[in-house]
Write a protein that holds these residues in place. Structure first.
Motif, PDB file in Angstrom:
ATOM      1  N   TYR A  36       0.851  -1.173   0.000  1.00 46.93           N
ATOM      2  CA  TYR A  36       0.000   0.000   0.000  1.00 46.93           C
ATOM      3  C   TYR A  36       0.902   1.244   0.000  1.00 46.93           C
ATOM      4  N   ARG A  37       0.319   2.370  -0.283  1.00 48.22           N
ATOM      5  CA  ARG A  37       1.062   3.613  -0.161  1.00 48.22           C
ATOM      6  C   ARG A  37       0.134   4.731   0.315  1.00 48.22           C
ATOM      7  N   GLN A  38       0.760   5.706   0.947  1.00 49.06           N
ATOM      8  CA  GLN A  38       0.015   6.854   1.428  1.00 49.06           C
ATOM      9  C   GLN A  38       0.808   8.123   1.150  1.00 49.06           C
ATOM     10  N   ALA A  39       0.256   8.953   0.297  1.00 45.42           N
ATOM     11  CA  ALA A  39       0.870  10.238  -0.016  1.00 45.42           C
ATOM     12  C   ALA A  39       0.379  11.276   0.989  1.00 45.42           C
ATOM     13  N   PRO A  40       1.139  12.352   1.175  1.00 43.97           N
ATOM     14  CA  PRO A  40       0.725  13.397   2.123  1.00 43.97           C
ATOM     15  C   PRO A  40      -0.670  13.921   1.814  1.00 43.97           C
ATOM     16  N   PRO A  86       6.728  11.655 -10.106  1.00 37.76           N
ATOM     17  CA  PRO A  86       6.517  12.339  -8.815  1.00 37.76           C
ATOM     18  C   PRO A  86       5.214  11.937  -8.127  1.00 37.76           C
ATOM     19  N   GLU A  87       4.238  11.488  -8.910  1.00 34.97           N
ATOM     20  CA  GLU A  87       2.960  11.048  -8.321  1.00 34.97           C
ATOM     21  C   GLU A  87       3.104   9.752  -7.528  1.00 34.97           C
ATOM     22  N   ASP A  88       4.227   9.073  -7.675  1.00 28.45           N
ATOM     23  CA  ASP A  88       4.477   7.857  -6.902  1.00 28.45           C
ATOM     24  C   ASP A  88       5.078   8.166  -5.533  1.00 28.45           C
ATOM     25  N   THR A  89       5.364   9.413  -5.268  1.00 24.30           N
ATOM     26  CA  THR A  89       5.917   9.800  -3.974  1.00 24.30           C
ATOM     27  C   THR A  89       4.919   9.497  -2.861  1.00 24.30           C
ATOM     28  N   ALA A  90       5.374   8.732  -1.880  1.00 27.27           N
ATOM     29  CA  ALA A  90       4.498   8.310  -0.795  1.00 27.27           C
ATOM     30  C   ALA A  90       5.307   7.482   0.200  1.00 27.27           C
ATOM     31  N   VAL A  91       4.671   7.201   1.323  1.00 26.87           N
ATOM     32  CA  VAL A  91       5.198   6.185   2.224  1.00 26.87           C
ATOM     33  C   VAL A  91       4.564   4.860   1.812  1.00 26.87           C
ATOM     34  N   TYR A  92       5.401   3.869   1.591  1.00 20.63           N
ATOM     35  CA  TYR A  92       4.943   2.560   1.142  1.00 20.63           C
ATOM     36  C   TYR A  92       4.953   1.583   2.315  1.00 20.63           C
ATOM     37  N   TYR A  93       3.860   0.830   2.420  1.00 25.48           N
ATOM     38  CA  TYR A  93       3.684  -0.122   3.518  1.00 25.48           C
ATOM     39  C   TYR A  93       3.457  -1.523   2.961  1.00 25.48           C
ATOM     40  N   CYS A  94       4.089  -2.515   3.586  1.00 22.27           N
ATOM     41  CA  CYS A  94       3.755  -3.875   3.216  1.00 22.27           C
ATOM     42  C   CYS A  94       2.698  -4.412   4.178  1.00 22.27           C
ATOM     43  N   ASN A  95       1.963  -5.368   3.677  1.00 21.62           N
ATOM     44  CA  ASN A  95       0.811  -5.909   4.396  1.00 21.62           C
ATOM     45  C   ASN A  95       0.729  -7.392   4.114  1.00 21.62           C
ATOM     46  N   ALA A  96       0.290  -8.133   5.118  1.00 20.81           N
ATOM     47  CA  ALA A  96       0.095  -9.570   4.936  1.00 20.81           C
ATOM     48  C   ALA A  96      -1.137  -9.989   5.713  1.00 20.81           C
TER      49      ALA A  96
END
Length: 114
Positions: A36-40, A86-96
């Motif tokens: 997942y990712r979350q941008a500001p 630049p639109e890919d800028t985000a914090v990326y999280y892994c999930n299971a």
């Protein structure tokens, strides 16, 4: 279960990064793993998923550019990111997740400069 994400950083537009997420148990033990990712200022969004059977799915915004994969021997899920914008800028999280549990790793920052 612990998930440890790594591989984020600063990259120029058009570049590539590979994110890794190490799990404390076999990746095959999960029904599904995902990034997942979350941008500001935005909600967290699903980027890519991979099932224990190897089926993958991607958000429309990353199709053809990102590839999710797992290495069960290394207990790791990867996200290969190419042609970054630049639109890919985000914090990326892994999930299971399993049938009754959901796990998150800490985020890793990806910043794409124009």
């Amino acid at each position: 279960v612990q998930l440890q994400a790594s591989g984020g950083g600063l990259v120029q537009a058009g570049g590539s990064l590979r994110l890794s997420c190490g799990a404390s148990r076999s990746t095959n033990s999960f029904n599904r793993m995902a990034w997942y990712r979350q941008a500001p200022g935005k909600q967290r969004e699903l980027v890519a998923t991979i099932t224990s059977g190897g089926s993958t799915n991607y958000a429309n915004s990353v199709k053809g550019r990102f590839t999710i994969s797992t290495d069960n021997a290394k207990r790791t899920v990867y996200l290969q990111m190419d042609s970054l914008t630049p639109e890919d800028t985000a914090v990326y999280y892994c999930n299971a997740n399993t049938w009754n549990s959901n796990y998150w790793g800490q985020g890793t920052q990806v910043t794409v400069s124009s």
